[in-house]
Write an enzyme that holds these catalytic residues in place. Structure first.
Site, PDB file in Angstrom:
ATOM      1  N   TYR A 299       0.332  -0.413  15.063  1.00 40.26           N
ATOM      2  CA  TYR A 299      -0.615  -0.607  13.967  1.00 40.26           C
ATOM      3  C   TYR A 299      -0.345   0.369  12.824  1.00 40.26           C
ATOM      4  CZ  TYR A 299      -4.794  -0.931  11.250  1.00 40.26           C
ATOM      5  OH  TYR A 299      -5.647  -1.097  10.200  1.00 40.26           O
TER       6      TYR A 299
ATOM      7  N   ASP B 259      -2.744  -7.024   4.379  1.00 46.58           N
ATOM      8  CA  ASP B 259      -3.526  -7.527   3.264  1.00 46.58           C
ATOM      9  C   ASP B 259      -2.734  -8.552   2.452  1.00 46.58           C
ATOM     10  OD1 ASP B 259      -5.317  -5.575   4.213  1.00 46.58           O
ATOM     11  OD2 ASP B 259      -4.159  -4.082   3.126  1.00 46.58           O
TER      12      ASP B 259
ATOM     13  N   LYS C 233      -3.604  -3.200   7.988  1.00 46.09           N
ATOM     14  CA  LYS C 233      -3.686  -4.653   8.128  1.00 46.09           C
ATOM     15  C   LYS C 233      -2.734  -5.230   7.086  1.00 46.09           C
ATOM     16  CE  LYS C 233      -5.714  -7.374  10.996  1.00 46.09           C
ATOM     17  NZ  LYS C 233      -5.629  -7.178  12.442  1.00 46.09           N
TER      18      LYS C 233
ATOM     19  N   ASP D 132       0.879  -1.168   0.000  1.00 43.01           N
ATOM     20  CA  ASP D 132       0.000   0.000   0.000  1.00 43.01           C
ATOM     21  C   ASP D 132       0.916   1.217   0.000  1.00 43.01           C
ATOM     22  OD1 ASP D 132      -1.571   2.160   0.652  1.00 43.01           O
ATOM     23  OD2 ASP D 132      -2.686   1.142   2.239  1.00 43.01           O
TER      24      ASP D 132
ATOM     25  N   SER E 103      -4.319 -31.016 -13.191  1.00 42.32           N
ATOM     26  CA  SER E 103      -3.488 -32.216 -13.399  1.00 42.32           C
ATOM     27  C   SER E 103      -2.554 -32.529 -12.223  1.00 42.32           C
ATOM     28  CB  SER E 103      -2.714 -32.181 -14.722  1.00 42.32           C
ATOM     29  OG  SER E 103      -1.976 -31.017 -14.854  1.00 42.32           O
TER      30      SER E 103
ATOM     31  N   ASP F  17     -14.997   0.974   5.354  1.00 49.03           N
ATOM     32  CA  ASP F  17     -13.676   0.656   4.781  1.00 49.03           C
ATOM     33  C   ASP F  17     -13.600  -0.797   4.311  1.00 49.03           C
ATOM     34  OD1 ASP F  17     -12.852   3.225   5.185  1.00 49.03           O
ATOM     35  OD2 ASP F  17     -11.275   2.753   6.632  1.00 49.03           O
TER      36      ASP F  17
ATOM     37  N   ASP G 175      -7.856  -7.490   0.430  1.00 48.44           N
ATOM     38  CA  ASP G 175      -7.607  -6.226   1.122  1.00 48.44           C
ATOM     39  C   ASP G 175      -8.478  -6.136   2.363  1.00 48.44           C
ATOM     40  OD1 ASP G 175      -6.431  -3.775   1.632  1.00 48.44           O
ATOM     41  OD2 ASP G 175      -7.895  -2.646   0.458  1.00 48.44           O
TER      42      ASP G 175
HETATM   43  C1  F6R Z   1      -7.620  -0.746   7.544  1.00 50.82           C
HETATM   44  C2  F6R Z   1      -7.510   0.582   6.922  1.00 50.82           C
HETATM   45  C3  F6R Z   1      -8.488   1.619   7.256  1.00 50.82           C
HETATM   46  C4  F6R Z   1      -7.899   2.662   8.206  1.00 50.82           C
HETATM   47  C5  F6R Z   1      -8.919   3.731   8.566  1.00 50.82           C
HETATM   48  C6  F6R Z   1      -8.334   4.847   9.436  1.00 50.82           C
HETATM   49  O1  F6R Z   1      -6.628  -1.568   7.104  1.00 50.82           O
HETATM   50  O2  F6R Z   1      -6.606   0.817   6.168  1.00 50.82           O
HETATM   51  O3  F6R Z   1      -9.679   1.078   7.762  1.00 50.82           O
HETATM   52  O4  F6R Z   1      -7.433   2.037   9.373  1.00 50.82           O
HETATM   53  O5  F6R Z   1      -9.423   4.317   7.391  1.00 50.82           O
HETATM   54  O6  F6R Z   1      -7.219   5.368   8.773  1.00 50.82           O
HETATM   55  P1  F6R Z   1      -6.411   6.650   9.290  1.00 50.82           P
HETATM   56  O7  F6R Z   1      -5.993   6.340  10.701  1.00 50.82           O
HETATM   57  O8  F6R Z   1      -5.273   6.727   8.326  1.00 50.82           O
HETATM   58  O9  F6R Z   1      -7.348   7.818   9.196  1.00 50.82           O
HETATM   59 MG    MG Z   2      -4.080   1.913   3.296  1.00 50.06          MG
HETATM   60 MG    MG Z   3      -4.804  -2.501   1.999  1.00 48.77          MG
END
Ligand code: F6R
Ligand code: MG
Ligand code: MG
Length: 380
Positions: free
Chosen positions: A229, A234, A232, A13, A243, A287, A133
């Site tokens: 954190y 992904d 994630k 990402d 075969s 999301d 994702d």
């Molecule tokens: C999960 C993800 C999104 C962000 C969420 C908050 O993998 O990428 O759900 O965690 O959009 O993002 P921030 O903290 O960047 O505003």
């Molecule tokens: Mg992202």
């Molecule tokens: Mg992602």
């Protein structure tokens, strides 16, 4: 036996459009330029650049084997070039997964997710690349169990003599950095005892009993690399088909069940894994919901023939509908478990900071008994 070919799927990402939503085409173009140069220079035989949600996906073939410095370096350059464009365009979280400022020989441990396998190309070499994702590598545990161990899913385990001996699953403990092999079907119950905890135990490889590689899965956990954190992890997965390996339809069959995976909003929620075509591989509701796309290729002399966008198909409409119903049901729990993950899996999110703030406001309270916590019980 044909030539030895390596298939490398490396993803990151590097920033996305309108939030953690979708890769911008200009960033894909920037990555494509780097891979096109590498093909021209003879390093890559072929490549295909795509995207699922906010993850840029590099699918590459070559003869350099796995964990090769030049290949990983090329992928890193492609991500860096794409991240530059992401920064110029002001895309969201530009450079997110590039945890290091300089390349150190292997992208594993630097942020990107990696699935690579080397094999002797068969006269016809069908493969499937899965890309998910808003979820984690363990999300593939359940489908892998079904594909390679469940005769109710894979008819070939019963009726194809080439598959009847079963497979070997290599499982990682991603907390401890340990691996263990399970001989399937003999060790079936031991396998399930571990991989039912997908946040910790991740299927990394599946091999046929004759040693042929059948599947490889990315196992990088960003939070465990960064200690906090970030996003994630992904995951991506490669599966060889037909075969002597499961048929294409046996490989896709488990995804007709939108099983619950960890990830979704802020990497902190449980939700259904929805199979989608590339055109629908963008994150919207809360999301998500977590999505998986699958591209089918044939490899010929290392060239990627195809792809076919496998979940872009009416046969998965009912699964998607079911996933929406499950998503709705889970969402109604709001911030309550089990929609929100348990504290163990929230370890690296921002929740611990909130709890820390509250620490000072706790006062003693006489429960009328001394609570015996499990770790104390274990010590008795
Ligand atoms: C999960 C993800 C999104 C962000 C969420 C908050 O993998 O990428 O759900 O965690 O959009 O993002 P921030 O903290 O960047 O505003
Ligand atoms: Mg992202
Ligand atoms: Mg992602």
């Amino acid at each position: 036996m044909g030539e030895k070919i390596t298939l490398s799927v490396i993803k990151a990402d590097i920033g996305s459009l309108a939030g953690h939503h979708k890769v911008h085409p200009d960033t894909m173009l920037a990555a494509t330029r780097v891979l096109a140069d590498a093909k021209k220079n003879g390093l890559l035989i072929d490549y295909y650049v795509t995207a699922v949600g906010d993850d840029l996906q590099l699918i590459m073939t070559h003869k350099k084997g796995t964990d090769n410095k030049e290949i990983h370096g090329t992928a890193w350059n492609a991500f860096e070039e794409a991240a530059k464009v992401a920064k110029d365009l002001g895309l969201y979280a530009a450079g997110q997964d590039l945890l290091s400022s300089s390349f150190s020989g292997n992208v594993r441990g630097m942020g990107p997710g990696v699935a690579e396998m080397e094999f002797n190309e068969r006269p016809a070499e069908p493969i499937v690349v899965f890309m998910a994702d808003k979820t984690e590598p363990g999300a593939f545990n359940l489908p892998l169990y079904k594909i390679f161990a469940d005769p109710f899913n894979t008819a070939g385990l019963v009726i194809d003599p080439r598959m009847h001996d079963g497979f070997i699953f290599t499982v990682l403990d991603v907390y401890e950095g340990k691996a263990i092999d399970f001989n399937i079907p003999q060790d079936l119950y031991d396998l399930l005892a571990l991989i039912g905890t997908p946040s910790r135990y991740v299927v990394k490889f599946v091999h046929r009993k004759d040693g042929e590689i059948a599947s490889v899965i990315s196992s990088e956990r960003l939070s465990l690399i960064a200690g906090k954190y970030i996003g994630k992890d992904d995951p991506v997965m490669i599966v060889r088909a037909q075969s002597g390996f499961p048929a294409l339809g046996e490989i896709l069959e488990p995804f007709s069940f939108p099983h619950l995976v960890e990830g979704w909003m802020r990497g902190s929620h449980t939700g259904p894994l929805m199979p989608v075509g590339i055109k629908d591989a963008k994150m919207t509701r809360f999301d998500g919901p977590p999505r998986v796309a699958a591209l089918g290729f044939n490899i010929k002399n290392g060239n990627l023939i195809g792809p076919s966008d496998l979940f872009d198909d009416v046969a998965y409409d009912e699964t998607r509908r079911q996933a929406q119903i499950i998503a709705e049901y889970m969402r109604r729990h709001g911030p309550f478990m089990p929609h929100r993950l348990g504290p163990e899996d929230m370890e690296y999110t921002t929740l611990p900071d909130v709890l820390k703030k509250l620490e000072k406001r706790f006062r003693p309270f006489e429960l009328g008994y001394k609570p015996k916590l499990r770790h104390e019980l274990e010590e008795l």
